[in-house]
Motif scaffolding. Structure first.
Motif, PDB file in Angstrom:
ATOM      1  N   PHE A 140      33.582  52.999  45.212  1.00 24.22           N
ATOM      2  CA  PHE A 140      34.080  51.625  45.271  1.00 24.22           C
ATOM      3  C   PHE A 140      33.643  50.841  44.035  1.00 24.22           C
ATOM      4  O   PHE A 140      34.436  50.111  43.432  1.00 24.22           O
ATOM      5  CB  PHE A 140      33.588  50.933  46.543  1.00 24.22           C
ATOM      6  CG  PHE A 140      34.009  49.496  46.647  1.00 24.22           C
ATOM      7  CD1 PHE A 140      35.311  49.168  46.983  1.00 24.22           C
ATOM      8  CD2 PHE A 140      33.107  48.476  46.400  1.00 24.22           C
ATOM      9  CE1 PHE A 140      35.706  47.839  47.068  1.00 24.22           C
ATOM     10  CE2 PHE A 140      33.491  47.145  46.480  1.00 24.22           C
ATOM     11  CZ  PHE A 140      34.803  46.826  46.815  1.00 24.22           C
ATOM     12  N   ILE A 141      32.394  51.003  43.639  1.00 27.81           N
ATOM     13  CA  ILE A 141      31.890  50.309  42.443  1.00 27.81           C
ATOM     14  C   ILE A 141      32.615  50.818  41.197  1.00 27.81           C
ATOM     15  O   ILE A 141      32.981  50.027  40.321  1.00 27.81           O
ATOM     16  CB  ILE A 141      30.355  50.474  42.340  1.00 27.81           C
ATOM     17  CG1 ILE A 141      29.680  49.681  43.460  1.00 27.81           C
ATOM     18  CG2 ILE A 141      29.844  50.031  40.970  1.00 27.81           C
ATOM     19  CD1 ILE A 141      28.209  49.977  43.640  1.00 27.81           C
ATOM     20  N   VAL A 142      32.845  52.117  41.111  1.00 25.07           N
ATOM     21  CA  VAL A 142      33.596  52.671  39.975  1.00 25.07           C
ATOM     22  C   VAL A 142      35.015  52.106  39.964  1.00 25.07           C
ATOM     23  O   VAL A 142      35.545  51.741  38.906  1.00 25.07           O
ATOM     24  CB  VAL A 142      33.600  54.221  40.029  1.00 25.07           C
ATOM     25  CG1 VAL A 142      34.531  54.811  38.993  1.00 25.07           C
ATOM     26  CG2 VAL A 142      32.185  54.765  39.843  1.00 25.07           C
ATOM     27  N   ASN A 143      35.633  52.011  41.135  1.00 26.20           N
ATOM     28  CA  ASN A 143      36.969  51.430  41.254  1.00 26.20           C
ATOM     29  C   ASN A 143      36.968  49.984  40.765  1.00 26.20           C
ATOM     30  O   ASN A 143      37.870  49.562  40.032  1.00 26.20           O
ATOM     31  CB  ASN A 143      37.435  51.526  42.708  1.00 26.20           C
ATOM     32  CG  ASN A 143      38.853  51.085  42.907  1.00 26.20           C
ATOM     33  OD1 ASN A 143      39.154  49.891  42.817  1.00 26.20           O
ATOM     34  ND2 ASN A 143      39.729  52.034  43.181  1.00 26.20           N
ATOM     35  N   GLN A 144      35.964  49.237  41.159  1.00 21.02           N
ATOM     36  CA  GLN A 144      35.883  47.833  40.737  1.00 21.02           C
ATOM     37  C   GLN A 144      35.589  47.705  39.245  1.00 21.02           C
ATOM     38  O   GLN A 144      36.022  46.739  38.610  1.00 21.02           O
ATOM     39  CB  GLN A 144      34.825  47.097  41.560  1.00 21.02           C
ATOM     40  CG  GLN A 144      35.199  46.968  43.026  1.00 21.02           C
ATOM     41  CD  GLN A 144      36.582  46.374  43.219  1.00 21.02           C
ATOM     42  OE1 GLN A 144      36.845  45.264  42.804  1.00 21.02           O
ATOM     43  NE2 GLN A 144      37.470  47.139  43.841  1.00 21.02           N
ATOM     44  N   LEU A 188      26.694  55.265  50.908  1.00 21.52           N
ATOM     45  CA  LEU A 188      26.734  55.508  49.461  1.00 21.52           C
ATOM     46  C   LEU A 188      27.927  56.365  49.043  1.00 21.52           C
ATOM     47  O   LEU A 188      28.432  56.215  47.933  1.00 21.52           O
ATOM     48  CB  LEU A 188      25.435  56.161  48.987  1.00 21.52           C
ATOM     49  CG  LEU A 188      24.237  55.237  48.844  1.00 21.52           C
ATOM     50  CD1 LEU A 188      23.020  56.006  48.377  1.00 21.52           C
ATOM     51  CD2 LEU A 188      24.539  54.091  47.902  1.00 21.52           C
ATOM     52  N   ASP A 189      28.375  57.246  49.927  1.00 19.32           N
ATOM     53  CA  ASP A 189      29.548  58.063  49.613  1.00 19.32           C
ATOM     54  C   ASP A 189      30.795  57.198  49.447  1.00 19.32           C
ATOM     55  O   ASP A 189      31.753  57.596  48.805  1.00 19.32           O
ATOM     56  CB  ASP A 189      29.797  59.102  50.705  1.00 19.32           C
ATOM     57  CG  ASP A 189      28.735  60.183  50.721  1.00 19.32           C
ATOM     58  OD1 ASP A 189      28.091  60.391  49.673  1.00 19.32           O
ATOM     59  OD2 ASP A 189      28.552  60.814  51.775  1.00 19.32           O
ATOM     60  N   TYR A 190      30.774  56.016  50.027  1.00 20.18           N
ATOM     61  CA  TYR A 190      31.863  55.064  49.877  1.00 20.18           C
ATOM     62  C   TYR A 190      31.571  54.070  48.751  1.00 20.18           C
ATOM     63  O   TYR A 190      32.433  53.752  47.948  1.00 20.18           O
ATOM     64  CB  TYR A 190      32.099  54.301  51.189  1.00 20.18           C
ATOM     65  CG  TYR A 190      33.196  53.272  51.093  1.00 20.18           C
ATOM     66  CD1 TYR A 190      34.525  53.639  51.251  1.00 20.18           C
ATOM     67  CD2 TYR A 190      32.910  51.937  50.811  1.00 20.18           C
ATOM     68  CE1 TYR A 190      35.537  52.709  51.142  1.00 20.18           C
ATOM     69  CE2 TYR A 190      33.914  51.001  50.705  1.00 20.18           C
ATOM     70  CZ  TYR A 190      35.227  51.395  50.863  1.00 20.18           C
ATOM     71  OH  TYR A 190      36.234  50.472  50.743  1.00 20.18           O
ATOM     72  N   LEU A 247      37.756  57.234  48.205  1.00 22.42           N
ATOM     73  CA  LEU A 247      37.543  56.110  49.122  1.00 22.42           C
ATOM     74  C   LEU A 247      38.212  56.375  50.467  1.00 22.42           C
ATOM     75  O   LEU A 247      37.637  56.098  51.527  1.00 22.42           O
ATOM     76  CB  LEU A 247      38.071  54.815  48.506  1.00 22.42           C
ATOM     77  CG  LEU A 247      37.280  54.268  47.324  1.00 22.42           C
ATOM     78  CD1 LEU A 247      38.041  53.145  46.643  1.00 22.42           C
ATOM     79  CD2 LEU A 247      35.912  53.807  47.765  1.00 22.42           C
ATOM     80  N   LYS A 248      39.406  56.913  50.412  1.00 14.53           N
ATOM     81  CA  LYS A 248      40.125  57.228  51.659  1.00 14.53           C
ATOM     82  C   LYS A 248      39.344  58.253  52.479  1.00 14.53           C
ATOM     83  O   LYS A 248      39.150  58.071  53.684  1.00 14.53           O
ATOM     84  CB  LYS A 248      41.516  57.767  51.311  1.00 14.53           C
ATOM     85  CG  LYS A 248      42.325  58.197  52.502  1.00 14.53           C
ATOM     86  CD  LYS A 248      43.652  58.792  52.064  1.00 14.53           C
ATOM     87  CE  LYS A 248      44.383  59.416  53.224  1.00 14.53           C
ATOM     88  NZ  LYS A 248      45.579  60.141  52.791  1.00 14.53           N
ATOM     89  N   ARG A 249      38.891  59.303  51.831  1.00 15.75           N
ATOM     90  CA  ARG A 249      38.170  60.374  52.523  1.00 15.75           C
ATOM     91  C   ARG A 249      36.832  59.883  53.075  1.00 15.75           C
ATOM     92  O   ARG A 249      36.440  60.245  54.189  1.00 15.75           O
ATOM     93  CB  ARG A 249      37.956  61.551  51.575  1.00 15.75           C
ATOM     94  CG  ARG A 249      37.287  62.739  52.249  1.00 15.75           C
ATOM     95  CD  ARG A 249      37.045  63.861  51.312  1.00 15.75           C
ATOM     96  NE  ARG A 249      36.022  63.445  50.348  1.00 15.75           N
ATOM     97  CZ  ARG A 249      35.576  64.197  49.359  1.00 15.75           C
ATOM     98  NH1 ARG A 249      36.082  65.381  49.177  1.00 15.75           N
ATOM     99  NH2 ARG A 249      34.650  63.750  48.553  1.00 15.75           N
ATOM    100  N   ASN A 250      36.133  59.058  52.312  1.00 14.45           N
ATOM    101  CA  ASN A 250      34.790  58.638  52.710  1.00 14.45           C
ATOM    102  C   ASN A 250      34.765  57.423  53.633  1.00 14.45           C
ATOM    103  O   ASN A 250      33.693  56.936  53.972  1.00 14.45           O
ATOM    104  CB  ASN A 250      33.937  58.369  51.471  1.00 14.45           C
ATOM    105  CG  ASN A 250      33.646  59.639  50.699  1.00 14.45           C
ATOM    106  OD1 ASN A 250      33.745  60.731  51.223  1.00 14.45           O
ATOM    107  ND2 ASN A 250      33.301  59.496  49.440  1.00 14.45           N
ATOM    108  N   SER A 251      35.924  56.926  54.015  1.00 16.40           N
ATOM    109  CA  SER A 251      35.958  55.794  54.940  1.00 16.40           C
ATOM    110  C   SER A 251      36.631  56.142  56.267  1.00 16.40           C
ATOM    111  O   SER A 251      36.841  55.272  57.096  1.00 16.40           O
ATOM    112  CB  SER A 251      36.684  54.608  54.291  1.00 16.40           C
ATOM    113  OG  SER A 251      38.030  54.932  54.048  1.00 16.40           O
ATOM    114  N   THR A 252      36.912  57.406  56.486  1.00 14.69           N
ATOM    115  CA  THR A 252      37.649  57.799  57.697  1.00 14.69           C
ATOM    116  C   THR A 252      36.871  57.556  58.987  1.00 14.69           C
ATOM    117  O   THR A 252      37.470  57.304  60.026  1.00 14.69           O
ATOM    118  CB  THR A 252      38.049  59.283  57.639  1.00 14.69           C
ATOM    119  OG1 THR A 252      36.882  60.072  57.432  1.00 14.69           O
ATOM    120  CG2 THR A 252      39.056  59.539  56.537  1.00 14.69           C
ATOM    121  N   LYS A 253      35.554  57.606  58.930  1.00 12.09           N
ATOM    122  CA  LYS A 253      34.761  57.439  60.156  1.00 12.09           C
ATOM    123  C   LYS A 253      34.683  55.993  60.610  1.00 12.09           C
ATOM    124  O   LYS A 253      34.137  55.713  61.679  1.00 12.09           O
ATOM    125  CB  LYS A 253      33.361  58.008  59.952  1.00 12.09           C
ATOM    126  CG  LYS A 253      33.375  59.513  59.813  1.00 12.09           C
ATOM    127  CD  LYS A 253      31.994  60.083  59.783  1.00 12.09           C
ATOM    128  CE  LYS A 253      32.082  61.604  59.655  1.00 12.09           C
ATOM    129  NZ  LYS A 253      30.784  62.223  59.651  1.00 12.09           N
TER     130      LYS A 253
END
Length: 130
Positions: free
Chosen positions: A57-61, A51-53, A21-27
């Motif tokens: 995120f869904i797996v985390n939830q 979708l990369d985020y 999540l950290k990597r895929n939300s940097t932009k």
């Protein structure tokens, strides 16, 4: 024993998705706008259409849902330290797998102590059979 497995699964889902999540939300920091409301809207849109985020995120939830269900049968004094401490361990391992720096000696010692502490907490909460 099922309860401990559920907590480890929760920690695994949370810990493995945190670095992704950290990597895929940097932009998201590149989003600019003149209005705070529009900026907020664009950031939410970016996250929900990425979708990369969204998949991590869904797996985390899903981990949060399992945690909520597991809390019905597990003492909170066991659930909280086991899930949260093991989340840290899985986050450090997954970060390393994704190319972050190898955990330093103190972090590795901390991970070992977390495993020992989790095992002791789990053992102490097991019902004794006579």
């Amino acid at each position: 024993m099922f309860e401990i497995g559920a907590l480890v699964t929760v920690a695994l889902l949370w810990g493995c998705t945190n670095p992704i999540l950290k990597r895929n939300s940097t932009k998201i920091v590149e989003i600019k706008s003149t209005s705070k409301i529009q900026k907020f809207y664009l950031e939410v849109k970016y996250l929900f259409t990425n979708l990369d985020y969204m998949i991590p995120f869904i797996v985390n939830q899903l981990g949060s849902v399992i945690y909520f269900i597991a809390l019905q049968n597990i003492d909170i004094s066991l659930a909280l330290p086991v899930s949260n401490s093991l989340t840290f361990v899985f986050t450090a391992i997954m970060g390393w797998i994704l190319g972050e720096d190898l955990p330093k000696r103190n972090v590795s010692l901390g991970i070992l102590l977390i495993f020992i502490g989790t095992a002791l907490c789990s053992y102490a909460k097991q019902p004794y059979s006579n």
